[in-house]
Design a protein around this motif. Structure first.
Motif, short mmCIF file in Angstrom:
data_model
loop_
_atom_site.label_atom_id
_atom_site.label_comp_id
_atom_site.label_asym_id
_atom_site.label_seq_id
_atom_site.Cartn_x
_atom_site.Cartn_y
_atom_site.Cartn_z
N HIS A 145 -36.16 -1.08 12.27
CA HIS A 145 -35.68 -2.31 12.59
C HIS A 145 -34.09 -2.11 12.26
CE1 HIS A 145 -34.84 -6.78 12.49
NE2 HIS A 145 -34.28 -6.36 11.28
N LEU A 146 -33.61 -1.41 11.06
CA LEU A 146 -32.17 -1.16 10.95
C LEU A 146 -31.70 -0.50 12.00
CD1 LEU A 146 -32.17 -0.51 7.14
CD2 LEU A 146 -30.62 -2.13 8.51
N GLU A 147 -32.33 0.46 12.63
CA GLU A 147 -31.73 1.49 13.85
C GLU A 147 -31.50 0.65 14.82
OE1 GLU A 147 -34.15 5.57 12.47
OE2 GLU A 147 -34.74 4.31 14.36
N GLY A 148 -32.30 -0.49 15.21
CA GLY A 148 -32.11 -1.43 16.40
C GLY A 148 -30.87 -2.12 16.30
N GLU A 149 -30.37 -2.24 14.91
CA GLU A 149 -29.22 -3.24 14.77
C GLU A 149 -27.86 -2.43 15.13
OE1 GLU A 149 -29.52 -5.59 11.31
OE2 GLU A 149 -30.97 -6.87 12.46
N PHE A 150 -27.91 -1.25 15.26
CA PHE A 150 -26.65 -0.45 15.42
C PHE A 150 -26.58 0.13 16.76
CE2 PHE A 150 -27.58 -0.66 10.75
CZ PHE A 150 -26.31 -1.29 10.22
N LYS A 151 -25.40 0.04 17.22
CA LYS A 151 -25.10 0.55 18.58
C LYS A 151 -24.89 2.00 18.41
CE LYS A 151 -21.87 0.07 22.32
NZ LYS A 151 -21.19 1.66 22.21
N CYS A 152 -25.37 2.74 19.52
CA CYS A 152 -25.07 4.40 19.45
C CYS A 152 -23.42 4.16 19.66
CB CYS A 152 -26.04 4.90 20.50
SG CYS A 152 -25.13 6.63 20.96
N PRO A 153 -22.71 4.94 18.72
CA PRO A 153 -21.28 4.99 18.89
C PRO A 153 -20.72 5.82 20.13
CG PRO A 153 -21.77 6.04 16.76
CD PRO A 153 -23.14 5.76 17.45
N SER A 154 -21.59 6.88 20.49
CA SER A 154 -21.05 7.64 21.61
C SER A 154 -21.90 7.16 22.96
CB SER A 154 -21.23 8.99 21.14
OG SER A 154 -22.64 9.28 21.00
N CYS A 155 -22.56 6.00 23.05
CA CYS A 155 -23.28 5.83 24.26
C CYS A 155 -22.73 4.37 24.65
CB CYS A 155 -24.77 5.86 24.25
SG CYS A 155 -25.46 6.61 22.87
N ILE A 156 -23.15 3.91 26.02
CA ILE A 156 -23.03 2.68 26.05
C ILE A 156 -24.45 1.92 26.39
CG2 ILE A 156 -22.21 1.16 28.30
CD1 ILE A 156 -20.41 3.49 28.98
N ASP A 157 -24.59 0.73 26.12
CA ASP A 157 -25.65 0.00 26.02
C ASP A 157 -27.05 0.31 25.09
OD1 ASP A 157 -24.54 -1.12 28.25
OD2 ASP A 157 -25.38 -0.28 29.73
N LEU A 158 -26.81 1.48 24.50
CA LEU A 158 -28.00 1.92 23.87
C LEU A 158 -27.76 1.63 22.18
CD1 LEU A 158 -29.03 5.32 25.38
CD2 LEU A 158 -29.78 2.91 25.94
N SER A 159 -28.95 1.26 21.67
CA SER A 159 -28.94 1.31 20.12
C SER A 159 -29.24 2.54 19.68
CB SER A 159 -29.99 0.36 19.73
OG SER A 159 -31.19 0.86 19.98
N VAL A 160 -28.68 2.65 18.51
CA VAL A 160 -29.13 4.15 17.75
C VAL A 160 -30.40 4.43 17.70
CG1 VAL A 160 -29.20 4.73 15.32
CG2 VAL A 160 -27.29 3.78 15.95
N ALA A 161 -31.48 3.45 17.81
CA ALA A 161 -32.89 3.52 17.68
C ALA A 161 -33.24 4.28 19.30
CB ALA A 161 -33.64 2.19 17.57
N GLU A 162 -32.70 3.89 20.15
CA GLU A 162 -33.04 4.37 21.64
C GLU A 162 -32.23 5.43 21.89
OE1 GLU A 162 -33.33 0.10 23.93
OE2 GLU A 162 -31.26 0.83 23.11
N SER A 163 -31.45 5.96 21.22
CA SER A 163 -30.47 7.14 21.59
C SER A 163 -30.94 8.30 21.01
CB SER A 163 -29.19 6.81 21.61
OG SER A 163 -28.35 7.85 21.09
N SER A 164 -30.70 9.69 21.36
CA SER A 164 -30.88 10.87 20.68
C SER A 164 -29.74 11.59 20.63
CB SER A 164 -32.21 11.57 21.24
OG SER A 164 -32.05 11.77 22.55
N ALA A 165 -28.32 10.90 20.74
CA ALA A 165 -27.15 11.60 20.69
C ALA A 165 -27.09 11.91 19.28
CB ALA A 165 -26.13 10.59 21.15
#
Lengths: 683, 417, 185
Positions: B63-83
């Motif tokens: 849940h927490l991962e979904g609340e933050f934006k991936c800092p190096s992507c556009i449009d994705l949350s931390v949860a969705e990204s594997s950057a």
């Protein structure tokens, strides 16, 4: 050579579209009937000019003519033919040319369909509006967005090639043209409405033509958006398909208005209610296509799709405002003819339900718009960079979507005049029972998420209600069931069923999925939620355009999957290519997250299991099919529906026949000259 | 009045019978829909009961991962990204959660280093509240102005003319209004309407006859009334006006449907963010690190990491198996039967959760050999271990140990402990 | 609003006012968006700038131990890099030049990387400053790093003076230090 041909084409197009605008104005305002023929010819010549330019740019791309800057930036000698062709729309200038080309095709179509009505004011007003739009886009290519600008200095031996993401998957050749077709062709229904209003036309021909045109726009926009989602799913490697990106939203908003328009146009056609809703929603749809183009081309919003920011922004936003102004002015000045005094109908009438439906659509558009532009306000007013991400949109759009599911279940069973509650319940009994059974079964099978329960129950309700209607209308009438189901009047029901599929797919894919990463050594295999992944080894694949490191992975011992990391030409940034094993119950989605660092080393494979996601694509295809059926489907079949005997209140959705009293094909009453000034009396 | 008494009775009887039939269908309808509602509500209640388990740590992390934006992507949350940056933040969240930080503390720390741009949605405070509240305002405004004509028109027609829209089903089934006087009154509880106008015209019952013209007049009349535009036309007024008709029922039905849809879907979106709860902890860095530690002999570090993983997801099969294996080995070394037993149980648990987990089968084979000296059982387990092709290091490690153990067991005849 | 609705059936002035209102709103909107700068240039300033630098203390990739606090009294460039990062390679020679100039020290943080490739990477450019291993990116999270290369100039008193996203140049750094000195840091 190509540059010259292209520039000449644009010049021809610009001059002749401006000439067409002028001549249409002369014909309409000065009432010179003789000008009409020439105006139409000039409009056709402007289409021809754009076609010449398109030919030139494609020829340049295919022959790798790097003397044109656009080609040098978006093509290389190694680029395969398909991506050379699609190179036309992989950057700003070419995309404007594609826009103009598609508008040209539509313009030619409009000339064709109104050729027998060429002396009616309405058709010429419509052509005028289309020609103005055409002239605007061609002028942009003549000025700030010139696709044929020459390369500065020495001609490079090789070009840069398209953006890696745009030469990675063949859908890029299909998605933009379809999306653009949906987008751009909205111009025509808008233009027809303007014509209809200005000329005070009473035949109903233009409104019906606008409706049918809008259905085609709707179908192709649906497909275009879905193919975009599919492309994103197949290429970007995060397993998602929709990220509420500003540009995605820009395509969604006109679509929502189109849906609202199609519904209200239907009420108007069937129940003869005032066309204010229709006019408002079709003009909003057009206005939002321009706004969407602005968002994509100006770079004011951060987006994965944004073309490099350009000077087109100011021009586009001015055009946006101009179109708004014209639409509002016409809406206000013709207000009395847009509203009609109608008898009220009880709550549960289709007329009212569709009104509620349209309000919901407008609400969704406004919320999406708010979320899309809020970062702009935040950065200006609070000086902060903020993100409005997917959870915001989901939390507002999902409940409204559920409301739409309910409306979609009820509206097809009630008549325009309405039903008392008991009859309504009676008609919905089957759907209610199915919904109850689905609810009970899904809980019995262990569903433990309230939201999903809601979606499943409502989807079952909606699907069974629409299916029941479909069955009632098409089966048992003695007509070939295939023909009966694909009858024009069933188009709407089919689209509804498509929406239900999409709803179920969205709910399932986002809720039951599993996502993780697996570390694998060569020869090793691992289980991940019932999927057995074994890693065989890597291979390097070199083609002229790209160098890929491919991981060979077998899924469940049978299927060879090849997620890869590719590096294209002179682009340093590597691009991942996921491998997807698609199936009706679930997709298994593999990405190569980390290549081996040494020979025989381990790789990190990203794995996503997405249940039911294929139903998203199938559902969208069914939605689009519904649209196509309602125009090109089999003709009316006789049914002994309960409502069949009632004059003027048949409960058909998507019937394309023109039997309404007001739509009788009558000799045009509003010819050039007489139609222009009249205040178009209410019906 | 020339009708005889029997005739009159017959007529009344016929009316009553018709009415009864009518009510029979009405009751059936009520029963069916009552049943549907009951089924749905019961299922929903069961579902709520089932889902009322306390939220797991793993769920909280996702849940927490979904609340933050991936800092190096556009449009994705931390949860969705594997950057790389997302992986760092995922690790950060996991560590903080393990150390007992609250959601707010985690959020504050990330905002302190990245700024508000790290949040995936605007904060629900201060000026940003606008974007969260505005949609409700928009909905209310839109709903009010667009639907008011629908709402008010009906009320109007009625207050002007009684009830021009006879509530009746389309197929001509007569409604209760057919029966006048006492009969109708006796049916109030079942509730159609008793407020039919006195001058109710029987001819009006044919639906085909139920003419728009009549209708039109009514509305036309209504519209010329000056008070039509009088304000306020509130929901309350609407309710009051529609009390005399069946309008209230529509209102109730629609209201209920909207409420159910709204609440259900609200919960849905609320729930959605935790959707991938169970899956995420499967391959954490800690786990792979712990497994590496296990094979390099750093048992203490491995156990510490494994307990961290199991704290976040108590049923993580790999962690269970490895914890069991380590405990078993410790038990053998210290000659502690309780530790051995505990270890065996944990390995068995792991197999129960993930039946084809090769490492666990390998461990079980060893346990069988050491504890029970059962070569047959061990062989079976070990072949399962090999069949599922574990990673090569584990395979060589365990195979060597296995061969040694087999030799040892065969040298010394079986003596069960 | 209410007046317009009341009058609209008659097509009265209400609807005209309503139309005018919408048109004015749209004009305001158009002017507003037209005067915005492109989103790509909008960068939020790092919140740790002008604050005490988050602590860095840990093992270096070569096995030693280093702490940012040891550098008090000198200008330090905290440089987040990784051997897998393409633009870090572009930046590295510039960092070497900056380090050799003696204007300030460099403390590198090896972001989400393994030690061996990092040592090779640094060796390739002759970079002899300590590089703290940050395999989990936890130091980077404290500093708000999104993607390497990112660098922070830390004052002799241990305050973060600026954040540089993307490759730095020696010249740029020299100027920054000069400006910082001029401002009394």
């Amino acid at each position: 050579m190509n540059a010259e041909i292209g520039r000449i084409g644009i010049l021809i197009s610009l001059v002749s579209s401006l000439a067409a605008v002028g001549l249409f104005l002369v014909a309409l305002l000065r009432k010179r009937v003789g000008a009409i023929k020439h105006a139409r010819s000039f409009a056709l010549v402007s289409v021809l000019g754009v076609a010449i330019s398109t030919f030139a740019i494609e020829r340049a791309l295919i022959t790798h003519d790097f003397s044109i800057a656009f080609v040098a930036q978006n093509n290389s000698k190694e680029t395969p033919l398909l991506f050379s062709i699609s190179g036309m729309w992989s950057a700003l200038q070419g995309s404007i040319l594609l826009w103009a080309l598609i508008l040209g095709i539509n313009l030619a179509g409009l000339i064709l369909f109104t050729r027998v009505r060429k002396f009616e004011a309405a058709s010429n007003w419509a052509l005028l509006v289309t020609s103005v739009t055409m002239a605007f886009f061609v002028a942009m290519m003549f000025g700030p967005a010139n696709p044929f600008a020459l390369t500065q200095g020495a001609i490079p031996p090789d070009g840069l090639g398209p953006n890696p993401l745009l030469q990675n998957y063949p859908l890029v050749a299909v998605h933009p043209p379809l999306l653009y077709f949906g987008f751009v062709s909205i111009t025509i229904p808008f233009a027809l409405w303007i014509g209809d209003l200005l000329a005070g036309d009473r035949s109903g021909f233009y409104r019906e033509l606008a409706r049918r045109w809008a259905v085609i726009s709707f179908s192709s926009l649906t497909l275009g958006i879905t193919l975009g989602a599919w492309w994103s799913y197949q290429v970007l490697g995060w397993g998602g398909f929709w990220a509420w990106d500003p540009v995605e939203n820009a395509a969604l908003m006109p679509w929502l208005f189109l849906v609202a328009y199609l519904h209200s146009a239907f009420v108007e056609k069937r129940a003869g209610s005032g066309p204010l809703w229709s006019y408002a929603s079709i003009s909003s749809a057009f206005v939002f296509t321009i706004l969407g183009t602005y968002f994509t081309r100006s770079g004011v919003l951060q987006s994965v799709h944004a073309f490099s920011s350009s000077t087109l922004g100011d021009v586009l936003i001015s055009f946006f405002f101009l179109v708004c102004l014209v639409s509002i002015y016409l809406g206000v000045s013709k207000f009395s003819s847009l509203t009609q005094k109608r008898p009220g109908s009880p709550w549960a009438s289709r007329t009212n339900l569709i009104k509620v439906n349209n309000v919901v659509f407008v609400a969704i558009v406004l919320i999406v718009l708010l979320g899309t532009i809020f970062p702009l306000f935040a950065s200006s007013l609070f000086g902060q960079v903020i993100t409005v991400g997917a959870p915001y949109f989901n939390s507002y759009v999902a409940p409204l979507g559920a409301l739409l599911l309910v409306l979609m279940a009820i509206a097809p069973v009630v008549s325009y005049k309405g039903l008392p509650w008991r009859a309504l319940l009676e008609k919905l009994t089957f759907a209610g029972v199915v919904a109850g059974v689905v609810g009970a079964v899904s809980v019995a099978l262990g569903l433990d998420r309230p939201g999903l329960f809601g979606v499943f129950v409502l989807a079952a309700f909606s699907a069974s209600s629409n299916l029941e209607q479909l069955a009632k209308r098409s089966l048992g009438s003695g007509i070939n069931p295939f023909k009966a189901v694909l009858a024009r009047k069933n188009g709407g029901l089919l689209s509804h069923l498509g929406i239900v599929m999409v709803a179920i797919a969205l709910a399932s894919a986002t809720s039951f999925g599993h996502k993780g990463q697996i570390k694998l050594y060569p020869g090793q295999n691992r289980n991940f939620f019932g999927q057995n992944v074994s890693y065989l080894g890597t291979k390097t694949v070199v083609t002229p355009a790209e160098t890929s490191l491919v991981a060979m992975v077998t899924l469940n011992g049978r299927q060879l999957m090849q997620p890869a990391i590719s590096q294209f030409g002179s682009y340093t940034q590597p691009v991942g290519s996921p491998a997807v094993s698609a199936g009706l119950t679930k997709d298994v989605y593999l990405t190569l997250d980390q290549p081996p660092t040494k020979v025989g080393g381990s790789i990190l494979v990203g794995i996503i299991i997405q249940p039911m996601i294929d139903w998203l694509w199938i559902g969208a295809a069914v939605i689009a099919l519904g649209g196509v059926i309602s125009i090109f489907g089999f003709r009316k079949v006789q049914t002994k529906g309960r409502w069949g005997t009632k004059a003027g209140s048949s409960d058909e959705l998507g019937d394309g026949t023109e039997k309404d009293g007001q739509a009788t094909d009558r000799v045009a009453s509003a010819t050039v000259g007489t139609g222009t000034g009249t205040g178009s009396a209410p019906q | 009045m020339v009708t005889s008494a029997p005739e009159r009775i017959g007529k009344v009887n016929r009316q009553v019978n018709r009415q009864r039939r009518h009510f029979a269908t009405a009751r059936a309808l009520m029963a069916i829909w009552g049943g549907i509602a009951a089924v749905i509500l019961c299922s929903f209640a069961i579902l709520i009961f089932n889902s009322a388990t306390p939220s797991s740590t793993a769920g909280r992390i996702v849940h927490l991962e979904g609340e933050f934006k991936c800092p190096s992507c556009i449009d994705l949350s931390v949860a969705e990204s594997s950057a790389a940056s997302s992986i760092s933040i995922k690790t950060f969240i996991k560590n903080e959660v393990a150390q007992g930080a609250t959601d707010a503390q985690i959020k504050d720390q990330l905002v302190a280093s990245y700024g508000n741009s790290i949040l995936f949605t605007p904060p629900k405070s201060g000026a940003y509240l606008v974007i969260w509240v505005l949609p409700f305002g928009l909905l209310l405004l839109l709903g009010y102005f667009s639907l008011r004509p629908i709402l008010s028109r009906k009320g109007w027609a009625q207050s002007e003319r009684g009830s021009p829209n006879d509530p009746r089903s389309d197929d001509g089934t007569p409604n209760i209004g057919d029966v006048s006087g006492d009969l109708a009154l006796s049916m109030i509880p079942l509730g159609e309407t008793i407020n039919q106008p006195a001058n109710h015209d029987p001819a009006n019952h044919d639906p085909a006859n139920h003419d728009p013209a009549n209708h039109e007049v009514a509305v036309e009349g209504a519209e010329t009334r000056p008070s039509r535009s009088s304000m306020p036309r509130s929901l309350l007024a609407l309710l009051r006006r529609s009390t005399s008709t069946s309008g209230r029922k529509y209102l109730a039905i629609f209201g209920a449907a909207f409420c159910v849809a709204g609440v259900g879907l609200g919960l849905y979106t609320f729930e959605q963010s935790r959707s991938q709860a169970a899956s995420r902890a499967l391959e954490s860095r800690e786990l792979t690190q712990a497994i590496d530690y296990t094979y390099s002999g750093q048992d203490v570090s491995a156990l510490r990491l494994l307990s961290l993983v199991l704290h976040q997801d108590p049923y993580q099969p790999q962690a269970l198996a490895y914890q069991g294996w380590l405990l078993f080995q410790a038990g053998v070394k210290t000659k502690s039967p309780s530790l051995v037993q505990k270890g065996e149980q944990l390995v068995l648990d792991a197999i129960a959760i993930q039946p084809r987990y090769p490492d666990a089968h390998g461990f079980l084979a060893m346990i069988d050999l050491y504890v029970y000296h059962e070569t047959g059982q061990a062989k079976k387990q070990f072949s399962e271990f090999l069949a599922d092709s574990p990673s090569p290091t584990i395979r060589t490690d365990l195979s060597a140990a296995y061969k040694g153990a087999i030799a040892a067991v065969q040298a010394k005849p079986a003596t069960a402990p | 609003m209410s007046a317009s609705i009341a009058n609209r059936r008659a097509g009265g002035t209400g609807i005209k006012w309503f139309g005018a209102l919408i048109a004015i709103l749209l004009l305001a909107f158009s002017v507003f968006v037209a005067t915005r700068t492109p989103a790509s240039t909008a960068v939020e300033p790092s919140p740790i700038v002008q604050h005490v630098a988050p602590a860095i203390s840990g093992d270096t990739v070569t096995g030693g131990h280093v702490a940012l606090s040891n550098y008090r009294g000198k200008f330090v460039l905290v440089n987040f890099f990784a051997s897998w990062c393409a633009s870090c390679a572009i930046e590295e020679p510039q960092l070497v030049r900056f380090s050799k100039s003696g204007i300030g020290k460099v403390l590198a943080v090896d972001f989400q990387d393994e030690d061996r490739p990092a040592i090779a990477f640094l060796g390739r450019y002759g970079a002899n400053w300590p590089a703290v291993a940050d395999p989990n990116g936890q130091i980077a999270v404290k500093w708000g790093v999104s993607a390497p290369p990112e660098s922070f100039l830390v004052s002799p008193s241990g305050m973060v003076l600026t954040k540089i996203v993307g490759p730095v140049t020696a010249k740029e750094l020299a100027i920054l230090v000069q400006v910082a000195k001029a401002n009394g840091y």
